[in-house]
Write a protein that holds these residues in place. Structure first.
Motif, PDB file in Angstrom:
ATOM      1  N   GLY A 139       0.832  -1.201   0.000  1.00 49.24           N
ATOM      2  CA  GLY A 139       0.000   0.000   0.000  1.00 49.24           C
ATOM      3  C   GLY A 139       0.864   1.247   0.000  1.00 49.24           C
ATOM      4  N   ILE A 140       0.214   2.375  -0.221  1.00 50.12           N
ATOM      5  CA  ILE A 140       0.900   3.667  -0.238  1.00 50.12           C
ATOM      6  C   ILE A 140       0.193   4.603   0.738  1.00 50.12           C
ATOM      7  N   GLY A 141       0.972   5.286   1.550  1.00 49.54           N
ATOM      8  CA  GLY A 141       0.398   6.279   2.458  1.00 49.54           C
ATOM      9  C   GLY A 141       1.012   7.631   2.168  1.00 49.54           C
ATOM     10  N   VAL A 142       0.173   8.609   1.907  1.00 49.91           N
ATOM     11  CA  VAL A 142       0.660   9.957   1.618  1.00 49.91           C
ATOM     12  C   VAL A 142       0.279  10.853   2.795  1.00 49.91           C
ATOM     13  N   ALA A 143       1.283  11.542   3.350  1.00 45.06           N
ATOM     14  CA  ALA A 143       1.039  12.473   4.447  1.00 45.06           C
ATOM     15  C   ALA A 143       1.272  13.879   3.920  1.00 45.06           C
ATOM     16  N   ALA A 144       0.286  14.739   4.074  1.00 44.17           N
ATOM     17  CA  ALA A 144       0.366  16.078   3.469  1.00 44.17           C
ATOM     18  C   ALA A 144      -0.209  17.113   4.428  1.00 44.17           C
ATOM     19  N   PRO A 145       0.152  18.399   4.205  1.00 41.49           N
ATOM     20  CA  PRO A 145      -0.451  19.430   5.049  1.00 41.49           C
ATOM     21  C   PRO A 145      -1.938  19.581   4.715  1.00 41.49           C
ATOM     22  N   GLY A 146      -2.726  19.962   5.699  1.00 40.36           N
ATOM     23  CA  GLY A 146      -4.145  20.159   5.475  1.00 40.36           C
ATOM     24  C   GLY A 146      -4.419  21.463   4.752  1.00 40.36           C
ATOM     25  N   PRO A 147      -5.653  21.761   4.396  1.00 34.75           N
ATOM     26  CA  PRO A 147      -6.812  20.894   4.630  1.00 34.75           C
ATOM     27  C   PRO A 147      -6.918  19.776   3.587  1.00 34.75           C
ATOM     28  N   LEU A 148      -7.447  18.624   4.038  1.00 39.24           N
ATOM     29  CA  LEU A 148      -7.548  17.451   3.180  1.00 39.24           C
ATOM     30  C   LEU A 148      -8.944  16.856   3.264  1.00 39.24           C
ATOM     31  N   ASP A 149      -9.314  16.141   2.214  1.00 38.35           N
ATOM     32  CA  ASP A 149     -10.499  15.305   2.275  1.00 38.35           C
ATOM     33  C   ASP A 149      -9.971  13.870   2.364  1.00 38.35           C
ATOM     34  N   THR A 150      -9.714  13.408   3.587  1.00 37.36           N
ATOM     35  CA  THR A 150      -9.066  12.098   3.759  1.00 37.36           C
ATOM     36  C   THR A 150      -9.968  10.958   3.277  1.00 37.36           C
ATOM     37  N   GLN A 151     -11.268  11.129   3.467  1.00 42.90           N
ATOM     38  CA  GLN A 151     -12.231  10.096   3.064  1.00 42.90           C
ATOM     39  C   GLN A 151     -12.099   9.767   1.572  1.00 42.90           C
ATOM     40  N   ASN A 152     -11.949  10.807   0.759  1.00 40.14           N
ATOM     41  CA  ASN A 152     -11.835  10.611  -0.689  1.00 40.14           C
ATOM     42  C   ASN A 152     -10.410  10.746  -1.211  1.00 40.14           C
ATOM     43  N   GLY A 153      -9.450  10.836  -0.286  1.00 40.41           N
ATOM     44  CA  GLY A 153      -8.045  10.890  -0.694  1.00 40.41           C
ATOM     45  C   GLY A 153      -7.702  12.077  -1.566  1.00 40.41           C
ATOM     46  N   VAL A 164      -1.312  23.632  -8.747  1.00 42.48           N
ATOM     47  CA  VAL A 164      -1.475  22.354  -9.436  1.00 42.48           C
ATOM     48  C   VAL A 164      -1.843  21.233  -8.451  1.00 42.48           C
ATOM     49  N   TRP A 165      -1.530  21.434  -7.165  1.00 41.54           N
ATOM     50  CA  TRP A 165      -1.849  20.418  -6.151  1.00 41.54           C
ATOM     51  C   TRP A 165      -3.242  20.614  -5.553  1.00 41.54           C
ATOM     52  N   HIS A 166      -3.829  21.796  -5.749  1.00 34.39           N
ATOM     53  CA  HIS A 166      -5.126  22.080  -5.122  1.00 34.39           C
ATOM     54  C   HIS A 166      -6.208  21.183  -5.715  1.00 34.39           C
ATOM     55  N   GLY A 167      -6.910  20.470  -4.872  1.00 32.83           N
ATOM     56  CA  GLY A 167      -7.991  19.601  -5.325  1.00 32.83           C
ATOM     57  C   GLY A 167      -7.515  18.291  -5.945  1.00 32.83           C
ATOM     58  N   ALA A 168      -6.205  18.000  -5.858  1.00 35.54           N
ATOM     59  CA  ALA A 168      -5.675  16.785  -6.505  1.00 35.54           C
ATOM     60  C   ALA A 168      -6.219  15.513  -5.842  1.00 35.54           C
ATOM     61  N   SER A 169      -6.772  14.620  -6.667  1.00 24.82           N
ATOM     62  CA  SER A 169      -7.278  13.343  -6.145  1.00 24.82           C
ATOM     63  C   SER A 169      -6.137  12.330  -6.116  1.00 24.82           C
ATOM     64  N   ILE A 170      -5.298  12.491  -5.092  1.00 25.68           N
ATOM     65  CA  ILE A 170      -4.075  11.689  -4.969  1.00 25.68           C
ATOM     66  C   ILE A 170      -4.398  10.188  -4.904  1.00 25.68           C
ATOM     67  N   ALA A 171      -5.373   9.827  -4.052  1.00 22.19           N
ATOM     68  CA  ALA A 171      -5.621   8.396  -3.815  1.00 22.19           C
ATOM     69  C   ALA A 171      -6.073   7.693  -5.089  1.00 22.19           C
ATOM     70  N   VAL A 180      -2.923  -0.722  -5.588  1.00 17.51           N
ATOM     71  CA  VAL A 180      -2.879  -1.052  -4.153  1.00 17.51           C
ATOM     72  C   VAL A 180      -3.705   0.003  -3.409  1.00 17.51           C
ATOM     73  N   PRO A 181      -4.102  -0.288  -2.154  1.00 18.25           N
ATOM     74  CA  PRO A 181      -4.812   0.739  -1.395  1.00 18.25           C
ATOM     75  C   PRO A 181      -3.918   1.956  -1.146  1.00 18.25           C
ATOM     76  N   VAL A 182      -4.495   3.137  -1.252  1.00 18.01           N
ATOM     77  CA  VAL A 182      -3.747   4.377  -1.031  1.00 18.01           C
ATOM     78  C   VAL A 182      -4.470   5.188   0.045  1.00 18.01           C
ATOM     79  N   TYR A 183      -3.706   5.694   1.002  1.00 20.08           N
ATOM     80  CA  TYR A 183      -4.288   6.441   2.115  1.00 20.08           C
ATOM     81  C   TYR A 183      -3.702   7.848   2.122  1.00 20.08           C
ATOM     82  N   LEU A 184      -4.540   8.815   2.424  1.00 19.87           N
ATOM     83  CA  LEU A 184      -4.069  10.198   2.539  1.00 19.87           C
ATOM     84  C   LEU A 184      -4.417  10.690   3.937  1.00 19.87           C
ATOM     85  N   GLU A 185      -3.438  11.276   4.600  1.00 21.12           N
ATOM     86  CA  GLU A 185      -3.672  11.734   5.975  1.00 21.12           C
ATOM     87  C   GLU A 185      -2.872  13.003   6.217  1.00 21.12           C
TER      88      GLU A 185
END
Ligand code: ZN
Length: 387
Positions: A139-153, A164-171, A180-185
């Protein structure tokens, strides 16, 4: 197999794997006693985990009369996790084993990646260069500064990050590319999770991780899981008032932690006192403060006091077993972290332990990897997602 039977099997497998992680080397019958499951269930689960390569046999234990029991333990290299510390200026990536131990690390500038697609491409190249086959990635875990929508990655509008990063759907982007499962926190939450799961500090259930870099934040772990709050803002104490007469903050109020106790605040106050045009290297300010030179020592001492007041307020609110200090402002020199620990021991009346992070400046990236590993060990996310 019916849906709930599949879910039950996955839950049992995670419980078995986590027990082996914590208690291994361990036999099937000890696992059965530990988990209260039927022996055939344990045996089938163990067989599947051996087949997958996540655990391995390590010979036989002592016989209690019959055939000596086979012992199993987690095979650290049976899979790997990818942790990404997606910072405002730099991106640190770690590939860890199944105990979150870093095997390969890299740091590069955010601007050099272009955007989210550039990062996805880079991660693929990094794994290939390190000789980590994609089929072993858990799996992959991405840790980033907030604000985030962790539920939708999804990143929202992280302050000071290129648009370019604003609103990016990383997961979903990474899931599509790596299957693989991807988590954003949030970065501090991920670091808090990493330290409680893999910091080797015994059974820590409740912890605060203070991440003090240019700005200040904290991650909260309650009962072994990240506590996000109603708006994913729990632990975000950067705008907690610690001095009602203090400097004005960007939020329009006075004396927030960020405006009186962050690295930016120290740099700005020293620059103003010394009537300089530009910031000096932070290490230089700390070196002079350590040597007792003014105005550096007064500015740094004041920041340390107000930061400690903020952390103490958080500790009174969440009542942790452990307060962990991390981030470049605190780890720049023992003088800073020791001074904060000293203040906190004076301010906090409970018996909580205050320590510096075990993982240094990699704490957030290792926290990212821990998010991915939590996905194979912990039953809680599975219950939350699948039920
Ligand atoms: Zn503020």
């Amino acid at each position: 197999m019916r849906g709930d039977a599949v879910l039950l099997r996955r839950l049992n497998e995670r419980r078995i794997l986590n027990s082996i992680r914590l208690k291994g080397p361990i036999s099937r019958s000890e696992l059965q006693r530990e988990l209260g499951l039927a022996l055939p269930t344990v045996s089938r689960g163990v067989d599947r985990l051996v087949e997958r390569g996540w655990i391995r046999s390590v010979g036989s234990g002592d016989s209690t009369g019959g055939r000596p029991p086979e012992l199993v333990e987690v095979n650290p290299d049976g899979g790997f996790a990818l942790g990404v510390d997606l910072g405002r200026d730099t991106v640190t990536t770690v590939i860890t084993d199944l105990f979150a131990k870093p095997k390969y690390t890299s740091t590069l500038r955010l601007v050099d990646l272009g955007g989210p697609e550039g990062l996805a491409e880079y991660l693929g190249d990094f794994m290939e260069t390190c000789g980590c086959p994609q089929d072993l990635l858990v799996g992959i875990g991405v840790a980033a500064p907030g604000p985030l929508d962790t539920q939708n990655g999804r990143l929202l509008q992280p302050e000071d990050m290129p648009e370019v990063w604003h609103g990016a759907s990383i997961a979903s982007l990474f899931e599509e590319q790596f299957s693989v499962p991807v988590y954003l926190e949030n970065d501090a939450n991920a670091a808090a999770l990493g330290e409680t799961w893999f910091g080797d500090r015994g059974d820590v259930r409740h912890a605060l991780f203070v991440l003090a870099d240019a700005g200040v934040g904290a991650g909260v772990v309650i009962d072994g899981s990240v506590y996000a709050g109603a708006h994913n803002m729990a632990g975000e104490f950067s705008h907690m008032t610690v001095n009602i007469d203090g400097e004005w903050c960007t939020c329009g109020r006075r004396g927030c932690v960020n405006s009186v106790a962050s690295r930016h605040a120290i740099e700005w106050n020293v620059r103003r006192s010394r009537e300089r045009e530009e910031n000096e290297p932070f290490e230089e300010i700390i070196r002079r403060a350590k040597g007792g030179m003014e105005p550096d020592v007064s500015v740094v001492q004041s920041a340390i006091l107000y930061l400690s007041v903020g952390i103490a307020n958080m500790a009174y609110t969440f009542d942790p077993d452990l307060v962990i200090l991390g981030g470049s402002m605190l780890l720049v020199d023992k003088f800073v972290s020791d001074s904060v620990i000293h203040e906190l021991q004076r301010l906090i009346r409970s018996s909580c332990t205050i320590v510096e992070t075990r993982f240094g400046l990699q704490a957030v990236a290792i926290g990212g990897a821990t998010l991915a590993l939590q996905g194979i060990y912990d039953v809680k996310p599975l219950v939350a997602v699948d039920s």
